[in-house]
Enzyme design. Sequence first.
Site, mmCIF file in Angstrom:
data_model
loop_
_atom_site.group_PDB
_atom_site.id
_atom_site.type_symbol
_atom_site.label_atom_id
_atom_site.label_comp_id
_atom_site.label_asym_id
_atom_site.label_seq_id
_atom_site.Cartn_x
_atom_site.Cartn_y
_atom_site.Cartn_z
ATOM 1 N N THR A 17 0.861 -1.064 0.070
ATOM 2 C CA THR A 17 0.147 -0.030 0.006
ATOM 3 C C THR A 17 0.850 1.053 -0.088
ATOM 4 O O THR A 17 1.968 1.097 0.550
ATOM 5 C CB THR A 17 -0.913 -0.112 1.234
ATOM 6 O OG1 THR A 17 -1.461 1.185 1.502
ATOM 7 C CG2 THR A 17 -0.267 -0.504 2.539
ATOM 8 N N ASP A 18 0.193 2.377 -0.558
ATOM 9 C CA ASP A 18 1.057 3.842 -0.442
ATOM 10 C C ASP A 18 1.171 4.157 1.080
ATOM 11 O O ASP A 18 2.044 5.087 1.418
ATOM 12 C CB ASP A 18 0.171 4.632 -1.389
ATOM 13 C CG ASP A 18 -0.978 5.043 -0.868
ATOM 14 O OD1 ASP A 18 -1.584 4.451 0.222
ATOM 15 O OD2 ASP A 18 -1.844 6.000 -1.381
ATOM 16 N N GLU A 19 0.328 3.427 1.888
ATOM 17 C CA GLU A 19 0.584 4.052 3.367
ATOM 18 C C GLU A 19 1.954 3.676 3.978
ATOM 19 O O GLU A 19 2.351 4.199 4.966
ATOM 20 C CB GLU A 19 -0.614 3.329 4.140
ATOM 21 C CG GLU A 19 -2.020 3.862 3.489
ATOM 22 C CD GLU A 19 -3.050 3.544 4.463
ATOM 23 O OE1 GLU A 19 -2.897 3.454 5.667
ATOM 24 O OE2 GLU A 19 -4.327 3.207 3.770
ATOM 25 N N TYR A 56 -1.000 -0.517 11.126
ATOM 26 C CA TYR A 56 -1.432 -1.118 9.906
ATOM 27 C C TYR A 56 -0.150 -0.967 8.960
ATOM 28 O O TYR A 56 0.418 -1.976 8.564
ATOM 29 C CB TYR A 56 -2.720 -0.822 9.165
ATOM 30 C CG TYR A 56 -2.820 -0.990 7.845
ATOM 31 C CD1 TYR A 56 -2.932 -2.342 7.416
ATOM 32 C CD2 TYR A 56 -2.693 0.105 6.958
ATOM 33 C CE1 TYR A 56 -3.094 -2.465 6.111
ATOM 34 C CE2 TYR A 56 -2.954 -0.248 5.434
ATOM 35 C CZ TYR A 56 -3.177 -1.577 5.169
ATOM 36 O OH TYR A 56 -3.396 -1.753 3.910
ATOM 37 N N LYS A 95 2.639 -3.574 7.087
ATOM 38 C CA LYS A 95 2.918 -3.624 5.780
ATOM 39 C C LYS A 95 4.356 -3.340 5.367
ATOM 40 O O LYS A 95 4.748 -4.091 4.509
ATOM 41 C CB LYS A 95 1.712 -2.842 4.882
ATOM 42 C CG LYS A 95 0.411 -3.210 5.196
ATOM 43 C CD LYS A 95 -0.076 -4.392 4.625
ATOM 44 C CE LYS A 95 -0.188 -4.643 3.072
ATOM 45 N NZ LYS A 95 -0.715 -5.845 2.713
HETATM 46 P P1 NAD Z 1 -10.160 -6.909 3.061
HETATM 47 O O1 NAD Z 1 -10.076 -6.401 4.443
HETATM 48 O O2 NAD Z 1 -11.356 -6.584 2.102
HETATM 49 O O3 NAD Z 1 -9.858 -8.525 2.902
HETATM 50 C C1 NAD Z 1 -8.838 -9.222 3.454
HETATM 51 C C2 NAD Z 1 -8.933 -10.558 3.113
HETATM 52 O O4 NAD Z 1 -7.970 -11.303 3.642
HETATM 53 C C3 NAD Z 1 -10.252 -11.026 3.895
HETATM 54 O O5 NAD Z 1 -10.954 -12.020 2.838
HETATM 55 C C4 NAD Z 1 -10.095 -12.013 4.987
HETATM 56 O O6 NAD Z 1 -10.674 -12.678 5.316
HETATM 57 C C5 NAD Z 1 -8.469 -12.326 4.367
HETATM 58 N N1 NAD Z 1 -7.585 -12.735 5.562
HETATM 59 C C6 NAD Z 1 -7.415 -11.765 6.631
HETATM 60 N N2 NAD Z 1 -6.440 -12.539 7.520
HETATM 61 C C7 NAD Z 1 -6.090 -13.611 6.991
HETATM 62 C C8 NAD Z 1 -5.257 -14.700 7.226
HETATM 63 N N3 NAD Z 1 -4.435 -14.762 8.426
HETATM 64 N N4 NAD Z 1 -5.073 -15.829 6.521
HETATM 65 C C9 NAD Z 1 -6.065 -15.902 5.363
HETATM 66 N N5 NAD Z 1 -6.883 -14.984 4.878
HETATM 67 C C10 NAD Z 1 -6.872 -13.965 5.760
HETATM 68 O O7 NAD Z 1 -8.808 -6.160 2.120
HETATM 69 P P2 NAD Z 1 -8.620 -5.487 0.920
HETATM 70 O O8 NAD Z 1 -9.099 -4.086 0.803
HETATM 71 O O9 NAD Z 1 -9.232 -6.393 -0.228
HETATM 72 O O10 NAD Z 1 -7.199 -5.545 0.818
HETATM 73 C C11 NAD Z 1 -6.288 -6.516 0.238
HETATM 74 C C12 NAD Z 1 -4.868 -6.186 0.210
HETATM 75 O O11 NAD Z 1 -4.557 -5.092 -0.765
HETATM 76 C C13 NAD Z 1 -4.402 -6.130 1.499
HETATM 77 O O12 NAD Z 1 -3.082 -6.779 1.599
HETATM 78 C C14 NAD Z 1 -4.145 -4.462 1.641
HETATM 79 O O13 NAD Z 1 -3.032 -4.194 2.659
HETATM 80 C C15 NAD Z 1 -3.939 -4.052 0.054
HETATM 81 N N6 NAD Z 1 -4.078 -2.565 -0.162
HETATM 82 C C16 NAD Z 1 -5.546 -2.238 -0.036
HETATM 83 C C17 NAD Z 1 -6.118 -0.957 -0.141
HETATM 84 C C18 NAD Z 1 -7.478 -0.611 -0.379
HETATM 85 O O14 NAD Z 1 -7.778 0.475 -0.375
HETATM 86 N N7 NAD Z 1 -8.388 -1.647 0.306
HETATM 87 C C19 NAD Z 1 -5.312 -0.272 -1.027
HETATM 88 C C20 NAD Z 1 -3.913 -0.792 -1.311
HETATM 89 C C21 NAD Z 1 -3.532 -1.900 -0.847
HETATM 90 P P1 TYD Z 2 -10.078 4.615 5.243
HETATM 91 O O1 TYD Z 2 -11.109 4.436 4.317
HETATM 92 O O2 TYD Z 2 -10.149 4.045 6.545
HETATM 93 O O3 TYD Z 2 -8.669 4.285 4.533
HETATM 94 P P2 TYD Z 2 -7.293 4.794 4.818
HETATM 95 O O4 TYD Z 2 -6.976 5.088 6.268
HETATM 96 O O5 TYD Z 2 -6.469 3.452 4.602
HETATM 97 O O6 TYD Z 2 -6.645 5.983 4.037
HETATM 98 O O7 TYD Z 2 -10.190 6.339 5.259
HETATM 99 C C1 TYD Z 2 -9.929 7.149 4.257
HETATM 100 C C2 TYD Z 2 -9.798 8.628 4.858
HETATM 101 O O8 TYD Z 2 -11.218 8.872 5.372
HETATM 102 C C3 TYD Z 2 -8.858 8.790 6.000
HETATM 103 O O9 TYD Z 2 -8.244 9.913 5.818
HETATM 104 C C4 TYD Z 2 -9.564 8.663 7.133
HETATM 105 C C5 TYD Z 2 -11.101 9.080 6.729
HETATM 106 N N1 TYD Z 2 -12.147 8.688 7.472
HETATM 107 C C6 TYD Z 2 -13.013 9.559 8.053
HETATM 108 O O10 TYD Z 2 -12.958 10.801 8.177
HETATM 109 N N2 TYD Z 2 -14.174 9.028 8.605
HETATM 110 C C7 TYD Z 2 -14.495 7.517 8.708
HETATM 111 O O11 TYD Z 2 -15.608 6.953 9.316
HETATM 112 C C8 TYD Z 2 -13.362 6.679 8.214
HETATM 113 C C9 TYD Z 2 -13.734 5.139 8.201
HETATM 114 C C10 TYD Z 2 -12.428 7.161 7.406
#
Ligand code: NAD
Ligand code: TYD
Length: 342
Positions: free
Chosen positions: A124-126, A149, A153
Amino acid sequence: MKLLVTGGAGFIGSNFIRHMLGVQDEVHIVNLDSLSYAGNLENLSDLSSDPRYTFIRGDITSAQDVEKCFSQGIEAVINFAAETHVDRSILDASVFVRTNIEGTYVLLEACRRRKVSRFIQISTDEVYGSLDETGKFTEESPLAPNSPYAASKAAADLLTRAYHKTYGMDVIVTRCSNNYGTHQFPEKLIPLMILNALENKTLPVYGDGLQRRDWIHVKDHCSALQSVLMEGQPGRVYNIGSDQEKQNLEMVHEILRILKKPPELIEFVTDRPGHDRRYAIDASRLKRELGWKPKIRLEEGLAQTVRWYQENAEWVSRVRSGAYFEYYEQMYEKRDQTLKNS
Ligand code: NAD
Ligand code: TYD
């Protein structure tokens, strides 16, 4: 190609599996997912009869569970499985350390032993921390994670890099910006705000709401990952983003506008501790080297996403209540009992 996708029942993983099976005939996908609160097999129910798809319930921190998958002759691994919500990591980081760091280690070790030809770590970019008003993260930006988090990562990224440098393994790390789209668990900003607005509940905006995120549609993320899987260079990091930066408050107003709901629903609440002010991704390496381009404009993608949540109220109520989880829990208990008795 036989591909192991971990975390495939989650938001991005399920979109990725559907994408890959849609664009490639010659692929078999094994989905290893523990079905945490964020994992939902309903996200993939349309694929349950596809012979190119196998689901295995298991935990990436368990070498035994991972081995069960590898015994099926896996050629490449894409690790999506993770704990992903920053707010949860602030309350309790332990499961983030376990899944995100130890889980990645278990997968890397299995790949090393089995000589798997490619390992992709979805990061992630985070991991880069927070930006000031100008500039973007490049792959050379220093890692400076601010939440538990993001730190977990970043640790996994470094471990992945070390397996390339030390053992010569073919690994790639991708770092994508904030995703939005269908099937996202309603604890993240976009689905939470859509659902609260639909139910005329208040929309909790952290701090002044002027934090900025760089939004990418999940389908564009998936097409970028396909390019990386097929053509990425071993040992490389690729940033993924689509240059669509917006303040949180702008996003929330846009959702209210689409739903024709009043701005009075917005409630400013206490800020998140360690809240990153701004993320912005420079994805020029991916575009230049692999010819990838994002396709979905934020205005269009956000409107489609809002519509999907409006039209899928049953999905929402089931993921919120955990009903699907309980359903599968019972199903697996029954199956295990039957296996024991046989
Ligand atoms: P999500 O929380 O929707 O899904 C995570 C999945 O992982 C779930 O299906 C969960 O059951 C499974 N999981 C959790 N712990 C596990 C374990 N110990 N063993 C097997 N499975 C397990 O997450 P997402 O938003 O789909 O993110 C997927 C990946 O992309 C993550 O690695 C996250 O860091 C990365 N990512 C997410 C975003 C975003 O905006 N959502 C952006 C950049 C990167
Ligand atoms: P989020 O969807 O949790 O993603 P990330 O923290 O990974 O960027 O949050 C996106 C942005 O929105 C972040 O700046 C936090 C803000 N946020 C709120 O202001 N209110 C909320 O209830 C949530 C969940 C996030």
